[in-house]
Structure formats: structure tokens, C-alpha cells
Motif scaffolding. Structure first.
Motif, short mmCIF file in Angstrom:
data_model
loop_
_atom_site.label_atom_id
_atom_site.label_comp_id
_atom_site.label_asym_id
_atom_site.label_seq_id
_atom_site.Cartn_x
_atom_site.Cartn_y
_atom_site.Cartn_z
N THR A 32 2.07 1.80 -3.52
CA THR A 32 1.00 2.33 -4.38
C THR A 32 0.83 3.83 -4.18
OG1 THR A 32 -0.20 0.23 -4.41
CG2 THR A 32 -1.48 2.22 -4.86
N GLU A 88 -5.95 3.19 -8.00
CA GLU A 88 -5.25 2.33 -7.05
C GLU A 88 -4.96 3.07 -5.75
OE1 GLU A 88 -2.81 -0.43 -10.34
OE2 GLU A 88 -1.83 1.26 -9.34
N ARG A 110 0.84 -1.20 0.00
CA ARG A 110 0.00 0.00 0.00
C ARG A 110 0.87 1.25 0.00
NH1 ARG A 110 -4.18 0.05 4.73
NH2 ARG A 110 -4.52 -2.05 3.86
N THR A 119 -5.37 4.87 -13.80
CA THR A 119 -5.16 3.60 -13.10
C THR A 119 -4.49 3.82 -11.76
OG1 THR A 119 -4.99 2.39 -15.20
CG2 THR A 119 -4.06 1.34 -13.24
N ARG A 120 -3.43 4.62 -11.74
CA ARG A 120 -2.73 4.87 -10.47
C ARG A 120 -3.60 5.67 -9.50
NH1 ARG A 120 3.72 6.02 -11.74
NH2 ARG A 120 4.21 3.84 -12.30
#
Length: 494
Positions: free
Chosen positions: A458, A478, A455, A474-475
Motif C-alpha cells: 500500500t 489507504e 501494508r 483513495t491511495r
């Protein structure tokens, strides 16, 4: 939520389970309701250390998706239960049998208009119409004859009965065993609760207990709990959206000022422009943080509370100094080793010339805690990135400041707002008086430090993207999921 005071005959409906909240004065009936229904407005539910604040019955509802799901009737406290019990037994006139609803109805009809048992009559009216009972007592006080009289009167009603042991204060639960022994003989169920400390799970458990005292309402109450859970999950996602938006706005924040490079003292003019821009930059950052905290308070229905600005550690706070991190509870090993998994892998750049050594993610997530925004004051501010450019035909120069060069800055912001979130989740709606969400320093309880490594990676990748003013859906998605997972963990840890 607006309180309603119907006339007799309008308290109970077949469409919604109804419960009268009863007990002796100053036992915490209103506090239990305030936390159970998330109501902190004194105009709706008045909570006071003075006895007798509730002098009339008032209806309060749990509303989900715009529909009333549960109805609670806040009643006056018992004033003369021993004398009232004696009068009820006198009306019954038979020592061999137990008085029932018919006797209670005769009692109310006889004494409703007089002043002798006015409060007792008012609290009995919803029971005569069919309301169940939430009986609130303080297990920190001994069981006296007056309480035994209350229990007997409520038992006579034959209604579904849940007793709530409202633990509070220094004497918390001192006589709980005695209370349970007496209540267990007259009530369908006994549950402990702390109106001034209860979190969502405790509130939900108390509402779920209503399922166990009257099977006729079970399907309705099961559906209500499902709606409650869905609403709570939606609140969590809304909170995560505000947190991510705050981080994005903060990391992309820039402050611009102009100065005259052709004037008599261009170097002085530039320094003044930098100083003014920096002060304004951190002022705006602090406002962003506080506004986000206020938005989180609103999501969790703390309408009478506002976030207090963060306090600092002092004017000598310097994020580039080893001594600062040691003062915050970190050692050299934490500074240089703890960052390996998240900081290096995530690709957050470190300006070695500025910091003197490699100081990755561990430097911030090792425990900066509630003072995370301490550098938003005084002159001890992290170095801001400065860009210079011409103003064009008008002449002069423009300086643009932001973001701070310190690569840990994003983690400072995240830790700070997560600690705010944890404070909000921990605040019961029965709490009154201060009107402010304190900015407490908790350096030993960093939240970002305890995140799973995956985590952290990310979020670190997303931070880098935001700082560079890039956008990757996408990031971003996430990172949002990582924030939601962190909020779930905070709830589970409370």
C-alpha cells in the motif's frame, strides 16, 4: 497547565476527584506527577536530585477537552515523621484507640504557624479537606522507622489510599517485597511505577488504579479514562497526518539553480550549479525531517525538547554499494530476495544501470534504522534526478534536482521518522536536563522491515504516485490508514 496554590479550604472540590501526592523528600513525587500529567516544564513541576524542591503545596490538574477531570496536590515531603507521630499520639492521649481526623486537625491547628512540623502540616491540609492519598516511595531503599511513621500518620486520616512504588536507578526494587508487606496493611492498593520509563499504558494503568480505592468516584473516573483514550487516538491520527505530509513534501521536493551555458566554461558552471543545488536540496530535506520530529514532540507534549539533527555513518556512505548494505547488517540474500513481495509488486522502478543489480524494498527495510538520514551530509549523496531547461528570454539554463533516483529513498525517509516517533513515545516527561531528542543509530531495529507485506504494498504504491506528482484520494487514504496502523503497532511493542 498552570500550578495553583490555594489557601486552606480550597484544595478539594466535590466536582473533581482530588488526590494529595505525599511521601518523604526525594522519593520522586514530582517525577511521578510530571509523567502522569505529561508535564516537562520545570517552571510547573520542578524535578531535581536535591531533596526538598517542593516546599509548598501546589495544585496540578489533568485537563481533557478543556475541563478539569482530576486534581493532584503536590505536597512537601515529610521532614520529621517520627516526631510528628509522637506529637499526634500525645494529642490523642489514648493508647487503646487509633487517632483519627479530629486529632490530625488539632495537630495542624497547633503547629501550622510554627516551624517544628511545618511541612507535615502543609501536606495534611488537603487530607483534612477530603483529598485521597497517593503515597510515593522508592522500593530501592529499605523500610525505616521514619517510613513506618509516615504510613501510620496517613492511615489515621481514613482517606482512600494508593501507594506507588516508584522504581528507579540501579537499586530498583531491591526492597519491594518489604515495602509491599508494610503498605498492604495500611493502604487500599499498592502499584508499581517507573516515572522515568513509563509509557502511555503504564500512565493509564496508574490512573485506572484510582478507580479501585474509592467507589464513589468510579463513574467519573471511568468517563475520564474514556476521554483519555479518545484523546490519545486523536494524537496518533494527528501524528500520522504530520508523517504523511512530511513524506509527501520530501518526495516532491525539487531544488533549482541556473547557470550560463554561453560563458567561458559552461561545463564547470553546470557542475557548480549541480553541487550547489544538491547541497541545498539535502539541507532542505534535513530541515523537513527535523521540523516534523519537532511537531511530533509537540503533539506528545514534550515542550522542553527539540529534535537533534541526524548524524551520519560517515562521508563514504553510498546507497548504491553492496558494501554499504552489508555494513548495515544485510547480506546478499536480503538484498535480492526480501524485496520480492513489496518492491516488485508495488511497481517502484529500479534503474539497473545505476545500481548494477535489482535491489528492491528489502535493501532499505532490512535494517537501516536510526541512521536513515545519514546521507544528508558530506559529498556521499544518492544520485539526484536532474532535468535541464532553458530560462527563456533571459538566456542561460536551469537545472532542477530531485528526487533521488534510488527507489529506496522513500523507505529511508519513512524508517527515519518512524524511529523518531518511537523515541518520542518512549520518552517519559519526568526526564530532564538534555533538551534534545537524540538521533540514535539503531540499524538492527528497522520498523519498515517488519511491516506486514500488504501494508508495504500500500505504501509503495502511494510513494510511486507521490514521486510522479500524481494524486489519488483513495491511495492517499489507504496510505494514511497504513501509517496509523504502524503507529498502533509501535505503541503495542513498547
Amino acid at each position: 497547565m498552570n500550578p495553583v496554590e490555594p489557601t486552606p479550604g480550597q484544595w478539594v472540590t466535590d466536582e473533581v476527584p482530588c488526590f494529595a501526592v505525599v511521601g518523604k523528600v526525594n522519593m520522586g513525587k514530582s517525577a511521578v506527577l510530571a509523567t502522569l500529567l505529561e508535564e516537562d516544564d520545570d517552571r510547573i513541576i520542578r524535578i531535581s536530585p536535591e531533596p526538598g524542591e517542593t516546599t509548598r503545596c501546589q495544585r496540578l490538574s489533568l485537563v481533557l477537552d478543556g475541563v478539569e477531570r482530576l486534581r493532584f496536590i503536590d505536597t512537601p515531603g515529610f521532614q520529621r515523621p517520627v516526631d510528628a507521630l509522637r506529637a499526634i499520639r500525645g494529642l490523642h492521649g489514648n493508647d487503646q484507640t487509633t487517632p483519627g481526623l479530629d486529632v490530625l486537625r488539632r495537630f495542624v491547628e497547633r503547629y501550622r504557624s510554627g516551624g517544628e512540623f511545618q511541612d507535615e502540616c502543609r501536606l495534611l491540609e488537603p487530607l483534612l479537606e477530603g483529598a485521597g492519598i497517593l503515597y510515593v516511595v522508592d522500593p530501592g531503599v529499605p523500610v525505616q522507622d521514619s517510613f513506618l511513621a509516615e504510613i501510620e500518620i496517613l492511615r489515621f486520616s481514613g482517606r482512600a489510599r494508593l501507594a506507588v512504588l516508584n522504581r528507579r536507578g540501579a537499586s530498583e526494587g531491591a526492597f519491594e517485597a518489604d515495602w509491599r508487606a508494610h503498605l498492604g496493611q495500611a493502604f487500599n492498593l499498592v502499584r508499581g511505577f517507573d516515572a522515568h520509563q513509563a509509557r502511555f499504558t503504564a500512565r493509564r494503568e496508574l490512573l485506572a488504579a484510582l478507580n479501585q480505592i474509592d467507589e464513589r468516584d468510579r463513574d467519573h473516573l471511568d468517563a475520564t479514562l474514556a476521554l483519555l483514550d479518545a484523546e490519545w487516538a486523536q494524537r496518533r491520527e494527528t501524528a500520522a497526518e504530520h508523517i504523511q505530509s512530511f513524506l509527501q513534501d520530501a518526495l516532491r521536493l525539487r531544488e533549482r539553480r541556473t547557470y550560463d551555458e554561453d560563458g567561458p566554461a559552461p561545463a564547470t558552471a553546470r557542475r557548480e550549479a549541480e553541487k550547489t543545488a544538491a547541497a541545498r536540496y539535502f539541507e532542505r530535506m534535513s530541515v523537513l525531517e527535523r521540523e516534523t520530529a519537532d511537531a511530533l514532540l509537540a503533539i506528545y507534549r514534550h515542550t522542553a525538547v527539540r529534535a537533534k539533527p541526524r548524524d551520519g555513518f560517515g562521508d563514504d556512505l553510498d546507497l548504491t554499494s553492496d558494501e554499504t548494505w552489508r555494513r548495515l547488517g544485510l547480506n546478499r540474500q536480503q538484498l535480492t530476495v526480501a524485496s520480492a513481495a513489496a518492491g516488485a509488486t508495488a511497481g517502484l522502478s529500479i534503474d539497473a544501470a545505476t545500481f548494477g543489480h535489482s535491489m528492491g524494498l528489502g535493501a532499505i527495510i532490512g535494517g537501516i534504522g536510526g541512521g536513515a538520514l545519514a546521507f544528508f551530509k558530506g559529498d556521499a549523496l544518492p544520485t539526484l534526478k536532474a532535468d535541464l531547461g532553458p530560462l527563456g528570454a533571459l538566456g542561460g539554463r536551469q537545472i532542477t534536482l530531485g528526487p533521488p533516483r534510488n527507489p529506496n529513498f522513500a523507505w529511508v525517509l519513512l524508517d527515519s521518522i518512524l524511529i523518531r516517533y518511537r523515541q518520542i513515545l518512549s520518552r517519559a516527561h519526568a526526564r530532564r536536563g538534555d533538551g534534545e531528542l537524540d538521533a540514535l543509530a539503531e540499524p538492527e531495529h528497522s520498523i519498515a522491515r517488519d511491516m506486514p507485506t500488504a501494508r508495504q504494498k500500500t505504501l509503495a504504491k502511494w510513494f510511486r504516485q507521490v514521486i510522479r506528482d500524481q494524486h489519488d484520494e483513495t491511495r492517499t487514504a489507504e496510505a494514511f490508514a497504513a501509517i496509523v496502523d504502524t503507529l498502533v503497532d509501535l505503541e503495542n511493542d513498547l
